[in-house]
Write a protein that holds these residues in place. Structure first.
Motif, PDB file in Angstrom:
ATOM      1  N   SER A  90       0.848  -1.183   0.000  1.00 23.08           N
ATOM      2  CA  SER A  90       0.000   0.000   0.000  1.00 23.08           C
ATOM      3  C   SER A  90       0.883   1.231   0.000  1.00 23.08           C
ATOM      4  CB  SER A  90      -0.916   0.009   1.232  1.00 23.08           C
ATOM      5  OG  SER A  90      -1.652   1.210   1.297  1.00 23.08           O
ATOM      6  N   THR A  91       0.475   2.236  -0.750  1.00 24.12           N
ATOM      7  CA  THR A  91       1.217   3.493  -0.829  1.00 24.12           C
ATOM      8  C   THR A  91       0.721   4.532   0.174  1.00 24.12           C
ATOM      9  OG1 THR A  91      -0.263   4.231  -2.591  1.00 24.12           O
ATOM     10  CG2 THR A  91       1.789   3.137  -3.260  1.00 24.12           C
ATOM     11  N   ASP A  92      -0.271   4.172   0.963  1.00 20.24           N
ATOM     12  CA  ASP A  92      -0.788   5.105   1.970  1.00 20.24           C
ATOM     13  C   ASP A  92       0.190   5.183   3.143  1.00 20.24           C
ATOM     14  OD1 ASP A  92      -3.015   5.486   0.408  1.00 20.24           O
ATOM     15  OD2 ASP A  92      -4.190   3.923   1.435  1.00 20.24           O
ATOM     16  N   CYS A  93       0.603   6.374   3.508  1.00 24.60           N
ATOM     17  CA  CYS A  93       1.540   6.591   4.619  1.00 24.60           C
ATOM     18  C   CYS A  93       0.758   7.127   5.804  1.00 24.60           C
ATOM     19  CB  CYS A  93       2.646   7.563   4.216  1.00 24.60           C
ATOM     20  SG  CYS A  93       3.835   7.885   5.539  1.00 24.60           S
ATOM     21  N   SER A  94       0.822   6.412   6.903  1.00 20.32           N
ATOM     22  CA  SER A  94       0.089   6.820   8.104  1.00 20.32           C
ATOM     23  C   SER A  94       0.821   7.889   8.889  1.00 20.32           C
ATOM     24  CB  SER A  94      -0.147   5.598   9.003  1.00 20.32           C
ATOM     25  OG  SER A  94       1.096   5.028   9.383  1.00 20.32           O
ATOM     26  N   ALA A  95       2.071   8.210   8.505  1.00 23.54           N
ATOM     27  CA  ALA A  95       2.826   9.216   9.258  1.00 23.54           C
ATOM     28  C   ALA A  95       2.261  10.605   9.079  1.00 23.54           C
ATOM     29  CB  ALA A  95       4.288   9.191   8.829  1.00 23.54           C
ATOM     30  N   TYR A  96       1.440  10.816   8.053  1.00 23.27           N
ATOM     31  CA  TYR A  96       0.846  12.130   7.860  1.00 23.27           C
ATOM     32  C   TYR A  96      -0.341  12.354   8.795  1.00 23.27           C
ATOM     33  CZ  TYR A  96       3.649  12.739   3.651  1.00 23.27           C
ATOM     34  OH  TYR A  96       4.689  12.884   2.778  1.00 23.27           O
ATOM     35  N   SER A  97      -0.926  11.296   9.289  1.00 13.86           N
ATOM     36  CA  SER A  97      -2.099  11.426  10.153  1.00 13.86           C
ATOM     37  C   SER A  97      -1.818  11.026  11.600  1.00 13.86           C
ATOM     38  CB  SER A  97      -3.252  10.560   9.617  1.00 13.86           C
ATOM     39  OG  SER A  97      -2.841   9.199   9.543  1.00 13.86           O
ATOM     40  N   ALA A  98      -0.810  10.215  11.838  1.00 18.14           N
ATOM     41  CA  ALA A  98      -0.449   9.791  13.195  1.00 18.14           C
ATOM     42  C   ALA A  98       1.057   9.599  13.251  1.00 18.14           C
ATOM     43  CB  ALA A  98      -1.167   8.497  13.576  1.00 18.14           C
ATOM     44  N   PHE A  99       1.606   9.796  14.438  1.00 19.74           N
ATOM     45  CA  PHE A  99       3.059   9.678  14.578  1.00 19.74           C
ATOM     46  C   PHE A  99       3.488   8.223  14.372  1.00 19.74           C
ATOM     47  CE2 PHE A  99       6.865   8.911  17.121  1.00 19.74           C
ATOM     48  CZ  PHE A  99       7.717   9.851  16.562  1.00 19.74           C
ATOM     49  N   CYS A 100       4.453   8.037  13.491  1.00 20.63           N
ATOM     50  CA  CYS A 100       4.964   6.697  13.193  1.00 20.63           C
ATOM     51  C   CYS A 100       6.386   6.577  13.728  1.00 20.63           C
ATOM     52  CB  CYS A 100       4.938   6.439  11.683  1.00 20.63           C
ATOM     53  SG  CYS A 100       5.567   4.814  11.227  1.00 20.63           S
ATOM     54  N   ARG A 101       6.623   5.600  14.551  1.00 20.80           N
ATOM     55  CA  ARG A 101       7.946   5.423  15.163  1.00 20.80           C
ATOM     56  C   ARG A 101       8.949   4.803  14.204  1.00 20.80           C
ATOM     57  NH1 ARG A 101       7.444   0.559  19.482  1.00 20.80           N
ATOM     58  NH2 ARG A 101       9.562   1.308  19.839  1.00 20.80           N
ATOM     59  N   TYR A 102       8.476   4.360  13.034  1.00 20.33           N
ATOM     60  CA  TYR A 102       9.366   3.720  12.058  1.00 20.33           C
ATOM     61  C   TYR A 102       9.732   4.640  10.897  1.00 20.33           C
ATOM     62  CZ  TYR A 102       7.532  -0.364  14.509  1.00 20.33           C
ATOM     63  OH  TYR A 102       7.158  -1.254  15.474  1.00 20.33           O
ATOM     64  N   ASN A 103       9.399   5.919  10.984  1.00 17.78           N
ATOM     65  CA  ASN A 103       9.643   6.767   9.822  1.00 17.78           C
ATOM     66  C   ASN A 103      11.117   7.081   9.598  1.00 17.78           C
ATOM     67  OD1 ASN A 103      10.318   9.042  11.541  1.00 17.78           O
ATOM     68  ND2 ASN A 103       8.137   9.313  11.891  1.00 17.78           N
ATOM     69  N   LEU A 104      11.980   6.730  10.543  1.00 16.68           N
ATOM     70  CA  LEU A 104      13.415   6.945  10.345  1.00 16.68           C
ATOM     71  C   LEU A 104      14.080   5.808   9.591  1.00 16.68           C
ATOM     72  CD1 LEU A 104      14.544   8.396  13.787  1.00 16.68           C
ATOM     73  CD2 LEU A 104      14.190   9.623  11.654  1.00 16.68           C
ATOM     74  N   ILE A 105      13.475   4.634   9.567  1.00 14.73           N
ATOM     75  CA  ILE A 105      14.121   3.472   8.970  1.00 14.73           C
ATOM     76  C   ILE A 105      13.300   2.840   7.861  1.00 14.73           C
ATOM     77  CG2 ILE A 105      15.423   2.883  11.045  1.00 14.73           C
ATOM     78  CD1 ILE A 105      13.266   0.898  11.782  1.00 14.73           C
ATOM     79  N   CYS A 106      12.134   3.387   7.569  1.00 16.73           N
ATOM     80  CA  CYS A 106      11.291   2.757   6.551  1.00 16.73           C
ATOM     81  C   CYS A 106      11.819   3.003   5.154  1.00 16.73           C
ATOM     82  CB  CYS A 106       9.848   3.250   6.668  1.00 16.73           C
ATOM     83  SG  CYS A 106       9.637   4.992   6.228  1.00 16.73           S
ATOM     84  N   GLY A 107      12.564   4.094   4.947  1.00 18.02           N
ATOM     85  CA  GLY A 107      13.113   4.388   3.634  1.00 18.02           C
ATOM     86  C   GLY A 107      12.205   5.192   2.737  1.00 18.02           C
ATOM     87  N   VAL A 108      10.994   5.466   3.157  1.00 13.88           N
ATOM     88  CA  VAL A 108      10.071   6.252   2.329  1.00 13.88           C
ATOM     89  C   VAL A 108      10.507   7.715   2.294  1.00 13.88           C
ATOM     90  CG1 VAL A 108       7.674   6.995   2.057  1.00 13.88           C
ATOM     91  CG2 VAL A 108       8.196   4.664   2.795  1.00 13.88           C
ATOM     92  N   PHE A 109      11.017   8.218   3.426  1.00 13.13           N
ATOM     93  CA  PHE A 109      11.432   9.618   3.492  1.00 13.13           C
ATOM     94  C   PHE A 109      12.955   9.652   3.590  1.00 13.13           C
ATOM     95  CE2 PHE A 109       7.234   9.245   5.408  1.00 13.13           C
ATOM     96  CZ  PHE A 109       6.511  10.165   4.656  1.00 13.13           C
ATOM     97  N   SER A 110      13.605   9.704   2.444  1.00 14.34           N
ATOM     98  CA  SER A 110      15.066   9.747   2.433  1.00 14.34           C
ATOM     99  C   SER A 110      15.578  11.142   2.773  1.00 14.34           C
ATOM    100  CB  SER A 110      15.591   9.321   1.057  1.00 14.34           C
ATOM    101  OG  SER A 110      15.050  10.154   0.036  1.00 14.34           O
ATOM    102  N   GLU A 111      14.879  12.183   2.336  1.00 12.34           N
ATOM    103  CA  GLU A 111      15.237  13.558   2.654  1.00 12.34           C
ATOM    104  C   GLU A 111      14.345  14.073   3.777  1.00 12.34           C
ATOM    105  OE1 GLU A 111      15.109  15.965  -0.775  1.00 12.34           O
ATOM    106  OE2 GLU A 111      16.599  14.784  -1.897  1.00 12.34           O
ATOM    107  N   ARG A 112      14.953  14.496   4.863  1.00 10.83           N
ATOM    108  CA  ARG A 112      14.190  14.907   6.038  1.00 10.83           C
ATOM    109  C   ARG A 112      14.314  16.417   6.234  1.00 10.83           C
ATOM    110  NH1 ARG A 112      12.897  10.114   7.909  1.00 10.83           N
ATOM    111  NH2 ARG A 112      14.270   8.389   7.395  1.00 10.83           N
ATOM    112  N   ASN A 113      13.921  17.133   5.212  1.00  9.52           N
ATOM    113  CA  ASN A 113      13.933  18.593   5.272  1.00  9.52           C
ATOM    114  C   ASN A 113      12.540  19.112   4.963  1.00  9.52           C
ATOM    115  OD1 ASN A 113      16.748  18.570   5.713  1.00  9.52           O
ATOM    116  ND2 ASN A 113      17.129  18.440   3.508  1.00  9.52           N
ATOM    117  N   GLY A 114      12.277  20.322   5.401  1.00 11.73           N
ATOM    118  CA  GLY A 114      10.984  20.936   5.113  1.00 11.73           C
ATOM    119  C   GLY A 114      10.178  21.153   6.378  1.00 11.73           C
TER     120      GLY A 114
END
Length: 305
Positions: A90-114
């Motif tokens: 699934s391409t739906d990312c739950s980090a936009y609606s709830a805090f995800c503790r795996y967003n540092l290692i999932c690889g979906v967000f390679s650039e962490r700026n903005g």
């Protein structure tokens, strides 16, 4: 997070200071405003307010989807990546609606700026010692290597079980974003403890504001300093070395060469005596000799006839 905090009660380490009875439990939200330093309960605040630092090999993420996202990211036309936390693609990312503790290692967000990323903390539990030497240098030593440190050069040591690291994490949208910002702000303002970084013991708030992504610090539990002491050792008997005489060595005596000793041959038992040489036999030695001579004479007569 609010549900988790409702169950975060701990026994106060200094109840008399607050007029409480021994064994009284207080909520961790009250510990944030506590003025006592080096309290063993302080590190528990990180476990309550901040997520744990998770390694990729220890996470329950779908490794096949992570490998798929890596191959998709190499394409010229970047495709939308899949969430490795979900069982089905699934391409739906739950980090936009709830805090995800795996967003540092999932690889979906390679650039962490903005604007969607903020500076936050992750904690990791490991027993280390932060050693400060008299010459101003510092060193982080593991539990098993502390015995190899030269204690005569040590100024002080800060042991700690928790390490905190600054990271940039995705901020969830909506109410969760506001609650997370309030929690971080309240922690920065009310937490009176200190952390140990490369500069030594510093205030947590100033360190968090000036640190960059990837910087880490240790939450000190107490301070250890060298203390002069004594040790009773039993004195053993010391053997004095023997005196070395310097007298002139005596000259060696000349011993005559010993001749080889000739041993007599042993006599053989029942041995016959050897016959004497050059001895003329007597005619009286045997009575048979005349008879032999008469026989010889008779033989000569017959040959003459």
């Amino acid at each position: 997070m609010a549900v988790f905090l409702n169950n975060s009660w701990t026994v106060c380490e200094d109840p008399e200071f607050f007029g409480l009875m021994q064994g009284t439990k207080v909520h961790l939200s009250q510990c944030i405003s506590c003025q006592r330093e080096f309290c063993p309960v302080k590190p528990q605040l990180f476990t309550a307010f901040f997520p744990e630092w998770i390694e990729l090999r220890e996470s329950p993420l779908n490794m096949k989807i992570i490998e798929l996202n890596k191959s998709l990211a190499k394409r010229r036309k970047l495709a939308q990546l899949y969430c490795p936390k979900k069982k089905q693609a699934s391409t739906d990312c739950s980090a936009y609606s709830a805090f995800c503790r795996y967003n540092l290692i999932c690889g979906v967000f390679s650039e962490r700026n903005g604007k969607n990323f903020i500076k936050s903390l992750r904690w990791r539990k490991e027993m280390v010692y932060f050693v400060m030497y008299l010459d101003g240098t510092t060193e982080v030593v593991g539990k098993n290597d502390l015995g190899e440190v030269d204690i005569d050069k040590v100024d002080r040591v800060y042991p700690g079980n928790y390490e905190v690291r600054i990271v940039s994490e995705l901020v969830p949208l909506g109410e969760e974003k506001e609650k997370l910002e309030e929690t971080v702000a309240a922690f920065k303002e009310k937490y009176s403890g200190s952390v140990v970084s490369g500069e030594g013991l510093v205030d947590f708030e100033s360190w968090f504001e000036n640190a960059s992504n990837g910087d880490s610090a240790i939450i000190p539990e107490k301070v250890l300093v060298p203390q002069k002491t004594y040790k009773v050792v039993k004195i053993k008997d010391v053997v004095e070395p023997a005196e070395v005489k310097t007298e002139k060595a005596a000259e060696p005596e000349i011993v005559p060469e010993a001749k080889p000793e000739v041993k007599p041959e042993p006599k053989k038992e029942n041995a016959k005596p050897a016959p004497a040489q050059d001895v003329q036999e007597s005619i009286f030695d045997s009575a048979e000799q005349p008879a032999e001579e008469s026989k010889k004479r008779g033989r000569k007569k017959k040959t003459a006839e």
